[in-house]
Design a protein around this motif. Structure first.
Motif, PDB file in Angstrom:
ATOM      1  N   PRO A 123       0.854  -1.193   0.000  1.00  0.00           N
ATOM      2  CA  PRO A 123       0.000   0.000   0.000  1.00  0.00           C
ATOM      3  C   PRO A 123       0.894   1.250   0.000  1.00  0.00           C
ATOM      4  O   PRO A 123       1.914   1.263   0.705  1.00  0.00           O
ATOM      5  CB  PRO A 123      -0.766  -0.107   1.315  1.00  0.00           C
ATOM      6  N   PRO A 124       0.540   2.300  -0.742  1.00  0.00           N
ATOM      7  CA  PRO A 124       1.400   3.486  -0.820  1.00  0.00           C
ATOM      8  C   PRO A 124       1.676   4.097   0.559  1.00  0.00           C
ATOM      9  O   PRO A 124       2.754   4.644   0.793  1.00  0.00           O
ATOM     10  CB  PRO A 124       0.612   4.457  -1.702  1.00  0.00           C
ATOM     11  N   LEU A 125       0.700   3.959   1.450  1.00  0.00           N
ATOM     12  CA  LEU A 125       0.873   4.500   2.801  1.00  0.00           C
ATOM     13  C   LEU A 125       2.050   3.821   3.506  1.00  0.00           C
ATOM     14  O   LEU A 125       2.911   4.476   4.104  1.00  0.00           O
ATOM     15  CB  LEU A 125      -0.424   4.253   3.589  1.00  0.00           C
ATOM     16  N   VAL A 126       2.096   2.498   3.387  1.00  0.00           N
ATOM     17  CA  VAL A 126       3.187   1.726   3.992  1.00  0.00           C
ATOM     18  C   VAL A 126       4.516   2.124   3.365  1.00  0.00           C
ATOM     19  O   VAL A 126       5.529   2.295   4.049  1.00  0.00           O
ATOM     20  CB  VAL A 126       2.934   0.216   3.805  1.00  0.00           C
ATOM     21  N   MET A 127       4.484   2.286   2.054  1.00  0.00           N
ATOM     22  CA  MET A 127       5.677   2.673   1.318  1.00  0.00           C
ATOM     23  C   MET A 127       6.260   3.980   1.860  1.00  0.00           C
ATOM     24  O   MET A 127       7.458   4.087   2.143  1.00  0.00           O
ATOM     25  CB  MET A 127       5.274   2.857  -0.158  1.00  0.00           C
ATOM     26  N   LEU A 128       5.367   4.978   2.006  1.00  0.00           N
ATOM     27  CA  LEU A 128       5.808   6.290   2.502  1.00  0.00           C
ATOM     28  C   LEU A 128       6.430   6.165   3.882  1.00  0.00           C
ATOM     29  O   LEU A 128       7.497   6.720   4.168  1.00  0.00           O
ATOM     30  CB  LEU A 128       4.619   7.248   2.554  1.00  0.00           C
ATOM     31  N   LEU A 129       5.764   5.423   4.759  1.00  0.00           N
ATOM     32  CA  LEU A 129       6.261   5.272   6.132  1.00  0.00           C
ATOM     33  C   LEU A 129       7.600   4.548   6.147  1.00  0.00           C
ATOM     34  O   LEU A 129       8.525   4.922   6.869  1.00  0.00           O
ATOM     35  CB  LEU A 129       5.228   4.519   6.978  1.00  0.00           C
ATOM     36  N   LEU A 130       7.703   3.494   5.312  1.00  0.00           N
ATOM     37  CA  LEU A 130       8.952   2.729   5.236  1.00  0.00           C
ATOM     38  C   LEU A 130      10.118   3.616   4.812  1.00  0.00           C
ATOM     39  O   LEU A 130      11.190   3.597   5.415  1.00  0.00           O
ATOM     40  CB  LEU A 130       8.799   1.589   4.224  1.00  0.00           C
ATOM     41  N   VAL A 131       9.895   4.408   3.770  1.00  0.00           N
ATOM     42  CA  VAL A 131      10.967   5.281   3.279  1.00  0.00           C
ATOM     43  C   VAL A 131      11.334   6.296   4.361  1.00  0.00           C
ATOM     44  O   VAL A 131      12.509   6.532   4.637  1.00  0.00           O
ATOM     45  CB  VAL A 131      10.545   6.002   1.983  1.00  0.00           C
ATOM     46  N   PHE A 132      10.301   6.866   4.988  1.00  0.00           N
ATOM     47  CA  PHE A 132      10.563   7.916   5.972  1.00  0.00           C
ATOM     48  C   PHE A 132      11.330   7.372   7.172  1.00  0.00           C
ATOM     49  O   PHE A 132      12.206   8.028   7.719  1.00  0.00           O
ATOM     50  CB  PHE A 132       9.239   8.545   6.416  1.00  0.00           C
ATOM     51  N   PHE A 133      10.989   6.152   7.576  1.00  0.00           N
ATOM     52  CA  PHE A 133      11.651   5.578   8.754  1.00  0.00           C
ATOM     53  C   PHE A 133      12.795   4.641   8.373  1.00  0.00           C
ATOM     54  O   PHE A 133      13.193   3.797   9.157  1.00  0.00           O
ATOM     55  CB  PHE A 133      10.635   4.853   9.641  1.00  0.00           C
ATOM     56  N   TRP A 134      13.298   4.772   7.141  1.00  0.00           N
ATOM     57  CA  TRP A 134      14.379   3.906   6.664  1.00  0.00           C
ATOM     58  C   TRP A 134      15.595   4.007   7.586  1.00  0.00           C
ATOM     59  O   TRP A 134      16.320   3.042   7.792  1.00  0.00           O
ATOM     60  CB  TRP A 134      14.760   4.286   5.232  1.00  0.00           C
ATOM     61  N   GLY A 135      15.790   5.200   8.146  1.00  0.00           N
ATOM     62  CA  GLY A 135      16.917   5.417   9.044  1.00  0.00           C
ATOM     63  C   GLY A 135      16.913   4.468  10.229  1.00  0.00           C
ATOM     64  O   GLY A 135      17.967   4.079  10.752  1.00  0.00           O
ATOM     65  N   ALA A 136      15.726   4.071  10.680  1.00  0.00           N
ATOM     66  CA  ALA A 136      15.627   3.156  11.811  1.00  0.00           C
ATOM     67  C   ALA A 136      16.119   1.766  11.424  1.00  0.00           C
ATOM     68  O   ALA A 136      16.616   1.005  12.247  1.00  0.00           O
ATOM     69  CB  ALA A 136      14.179   3.079  12.290  1.00  0.00           C
ATOM     70  N   LEU A 137      15.969   1.437  10.114  1.00  0.00           N
ATOM     71  CA  LEU A 137      16.360   0.116   9.638  1.00  0.00           C
ATOM     72  C   LEU A 137      17.831   0.118   9.228  1.00  0.00           C
ATOM     73  O   LEU A 137      18.597  -0.773   9.594  1.00  0.00           O
ATOM     74  CB  LEU A 137      15.472  -0.264   8.447  1.00  0.00           C
ATOM     75  N   VAL A 138      18.200   1.143   8.452  1.00  0.00           N
ATOM     76  CA  VAL A 138      19.578   1.264   7.969  1.00  0.00           C
ATOM     77  C   VAL A 138      20.083   2.643   8.376  1.00  0.00           C
ATOM     78  O   VAL A 138      19.820   3.621   7.686  1.00  0.00           O
ATOM     79  CB  VAL A 138      19.627   1.108   6.429  1.00  0.00           C
ATOM     80  N   PRO A 139      20.785   2.753   9.503  1.00  0.00           N
ATOM     81  CA  PRO A 139      21.174   4.078  10.022  1.00  0.00           C
ATOM     82  C   PRO A 139      22.069   4.862   9.081  1.00  0.00           C
ATOM     83  O   PRO A 139      21.989   6.079   9.022  1.00  0.00           O
ATOM     84  CB  PRO A 139      21.910   3.751  11.321  1.00  0.00           C
ATOM     85  N   ARG A 140      22.954   4.145   8.352  1.00  0.00           N
ATOM     86  CA  ARG A 140      23.873   4.870   7.462  1.00  0.00           C
ATOM     87  C   ARG A 140      23.762   4.308   6.060  1.00  0.00           C
ATOM     88  O   ARG A 140      23.880   3.095   5.850  1.00  0.00           O
ATOM     89  CB  ARG A 140      25.311   4.745   7.982  1.00  0.00           C
ATOM     90  N   LEU A 141      23.552   5.200   5.076  1.00  0.00           N
ATOM     91  CA  LEU A 141      23.469   4.767   3.686  1.00  0.00           C
ATOM     92  C   LEU A 141      24.818   4.960   3.022  1.00  0.00           C
ATOM     93  O   LEU A 141      25.439   6.009   3.171  1.00  0.00           O
ATOM     94  CB  LEU A 141      22.431   5.596   2.922  1.00  0.00           C
ATOM     95  N   GLY A 142      25.302   3.945   2.312  1.00  0.00           N
ATOM     96  CA  GLY A 142      26.609   4.085   1.676  1.00  0.00           C
ATOM     97  C   GLY A 142      26.688   3.334   0.377  1.00  0.00           C
ATOM     98  O   GLY A 142      25.796   2.569   0.002  1.00  0.00           O
ATOM     99  N   ILE A 143      27.778   3.597  -0.352  1.00  0.00           N
ATOM    100  CA  ILE A 143      28.048   2.876  -1.587  1.00  0.00           C
ATOM    101  C   ILE A 143      29.227   1.948  -1.330  1.00  0.00           C
ATOM    102  O   ILE A 143      30.234   2.361  -0.751  1.00  0.00           O
ATOM    103  CB  ILE A 143      28.393   3.844  -2.737  1.00  0.00           C
TER     104      ILE A 143
END
Lengths: 317, 266
Positions: A123-143
């Motif tokens: 559901p798009p709602l879940v998608m938005l929340l997941l992206v917004f709280f991505w930091g809780a899952l993956v604190p640092r984004l890297g290549i």
């Protein structure tokens, strides 16, 4: 002095050759159906007038006082910006995904399929929340390569704001849906068109850009317009991550003054305006890319058509 | 487009193409001389169109090889085997062939002129003015100078097919491939297309034509190749093969299309 010939309904009875009948003008037939439909139109019109004008609960004065107010216009601008950026990003993603989905390489095909599968399920709602709280899952984004130290990385929360989360969340959603629409368009093209391009030695990119693409746009425009219009209404979902666009703005106002209906009306009016704009754009696109498919009826055409049957092959050497 | 006599322009050597268990083209070898017209005839499903399509790489080969002026096309040698050429090379090689399809396959969103100019402009990077000028000449050559600005949907079948021929000519190919060019046309429109093809043959074009028009084949072809079940059954000079075929299969076929009296069928 001769008496006038006997007539019925103004037509001479002795008109054997039918001359005078043939000379009578032809007019539209007005039957019971015409009258009924007019009556229905009048009825619906009256209902609407009663509902919209003679019902004080709308509080039109309030509606108009808010319609162009600073807060509402800011919310509207946010909606428009969000829609435009989401659409651009989503369509680029959609074209790329569709290309992967039809690729010769099984890995690309599979990735595209998994992506589309995931987005359809989410559901798009879940998608938005997941992206917004991505930091809780993956604190640092890297290549870098998994399990090895990253080459470059930033804290996720610096990358993900309310605004960027809203755009990313909606764009990856639109990307998956538009990919399937584009693929459907490609499937609808006649196989002869691909063959003709190949026979002329056109590289695939040029063939799509100049010949197949325009035919594709004609086919996919109605469904794409649906998606884009859906997206700008979906922007109202971003209220869950605290981004304020048109509908959120309206909601905060009526939460304070309890004028729910007038303020929702303000939002509806703006949504109607935006939808109308989108539909004008859609109709322009369809005209622009419908060339060769719609019959032209100009004077030049009819005069040329008259000589069309006499054309014979005239072979030069 | 004319070339010296008796030069082998295109050579097919043991060409085979399978669709699953079906041998659509089964071990066909053929030499096409420069400036010659070769008509491929045979019952439907005999592999004529597939054979034609293998020539310009519309169909990949399952066996055999195709040579243009002695150079293998479509494949390149590796140590002990062959691989298909890269897509860009394949495209360059297809430019040697002009293809005319049964169902025309004109671009519906382009006018007749734009259809003819599209190849030169997009592939050869000819500028618009030159390409449109040439396109106009090719349209005049096929008798459609006055239809340049019409869309395909505004043209008759015969006119569309003539535009398709002009489109193929515009790329200045060495060999023209015709895949049943008149089969999708109303009977009264067939002749205008055949007249254009006759003109091209008279002008010395090398042509490979899959057709059901026996009269055209007899009058225009230098050689007729009859196929059945993916194989070449018989080949030779038109008059000989159409009126005095030597194999029973060919006699039966030519009797069924009416060039041979039914009594001669066996």
């Amino acid at each position: 002095m001769t008496a006038a010939p006997p007539t019925t309904r103004g037509i001479p009875v002795d008109d054997v050759s039918g001359q005078s009948v043939a000379a009578l003008p032809i007019k539209q037939r007005v039957g019971v159906g015409s009258w009924l439909s007019i009556a229905l139109a009048v009825f619906v019109g009256l209902v609407l007038i009663e509902l919209l004008i003679f019902n004080d609960n709308w509080n039109w004065d309030l509606v108009f006082s808010y319609l162009f107010s600073q807060v509402i216009l800011t919310g509207l601008l946010n909606t428009i910006v969000l829609t435009v950026l989401t659409t651009v990003l989503g369509l680029i993603l959609g074209v790329f995904t569709a290309w992967c989905r039809m690729s010769r390489l099984v890995v690309l095909r599979t990735f595209a399929l998994l992506y589309i599968w995931l987005m359809r399920a989410m559901p798009p709602l879940v998608m938005l929340l997941l992206v917004f709280f991505w930091g809780a899952l993956v604190p640092r984004l890297g290549i870098g390569i998994p399990f090895l130290p990253p080459i470059f990385e930033v804290p996720t929360n610096e990358l993900i704001s309310r605004f960027s989360a809203a755009i990313i969340g909606l764009a990856i959603y639109l990307g998956a849906y538009s990919a399937e629409i584009i693929r459907g368009g490609v499937l609808s093209l006649q196989s002869g068109q691909f063959e003709a391009c190949r026979a002329l030695g056109l590289p695939p990119r040029l063939a799509y850009q100049k010949i197949l693409g325009p035919q594709l746009i004609r086919v996919i425009t109605p469904s794409m317009a649906n998606e884009v219009i859906t997206i700008f209404k979906s922007t109202s979902l971003v209220s869950v991550i605290g981004y304020t666009e048109l509908l959120t703005t309206v909601q905060t106002i009526y939460a304070r003054n309890f004028e729910t209906i007038p303020l929702l009306t303000v939002a509806v009016i703006w949504y109607l305006v935006l939808t109308s704009l989108a539909m004008v754009g859609q109709s322009r696109l369809e005209k622009r890319f419908g060339r060769g498919f719609a019959r032209r009826s100009t004077k030049k055409m009819t005069s040329v058509q008259a000589t069309a049957t006499t054309g014979t092959a005239n072979v030069g050497h | 487009m004319s070339a010296t006599e008796n030069e082998t322009l295109l050579r097919l050597v043991h060409v085979s193409k399978h669709f699953g268990d079906l041998k659509a083209v089964d071990d066909v070898s053929l030499d096409i001389e420069a400036g010659s017209v070769t008509c491929i005839v045979g019952p439907s499903g005999s592999g004529k169109s597939t054979l034609l399509r293998t020539v310009n790489m519309m169909e990949s080969l399952d066996g055999g090889a195709i040579f243009l002026r002695g150079q293998m096309i479509g494949h390149e040698l590796r140590r002990g085997h062959r691989v298909p050429v890269k897509a860009a090379v394949a495209r360059r090689q297809t430019l040697n062939f002009g293809m005319v399809f049964q169902h025309f396959n004109l671009f519906p969103n382009y006018t007749a002129l734009e259809n003819v100019a599209a190849g030169p402009m997009l592939v050869r990077r000819t500028n618009k003015k030159t390409a449109h000028g040439a396109a106009r000449r090719y349209l005049e050559q096929v008798g459609l100078g006055d239809r340049a600005d019409h869309y395909p949907s505004e043209l008759s079948g015969g006119q569309q097919q003539r535009v398709a021929i002009a489109r193929a000519l515009a790329m200045e190919p060495q060999i023209l491939l015709f895949d049943e060019p008149t089969s999708a046309l109303d009977p009264e429109l067939v002749n205008e297309v055949l007249a254009v093809m006759r003109g091209l043959a008279d002008a010395g074009s090398t042509m490979l034509v899959v057709t059901h028009e026996m009269r055209f084949a007899e009058e225009v072809a230098d050689e007729i190749v009859m196929m059945d079940a993916g194989r070449v059954v018989e080949r030779g000079a038109p008059a000989q093969i159409i009126h005095t075929p030597s194999t029973p299969r060919a006699r039966k076929f030519f009797a069924s299309v009416g060039t041979l009296a039914p009594s001669e069928a066996r």
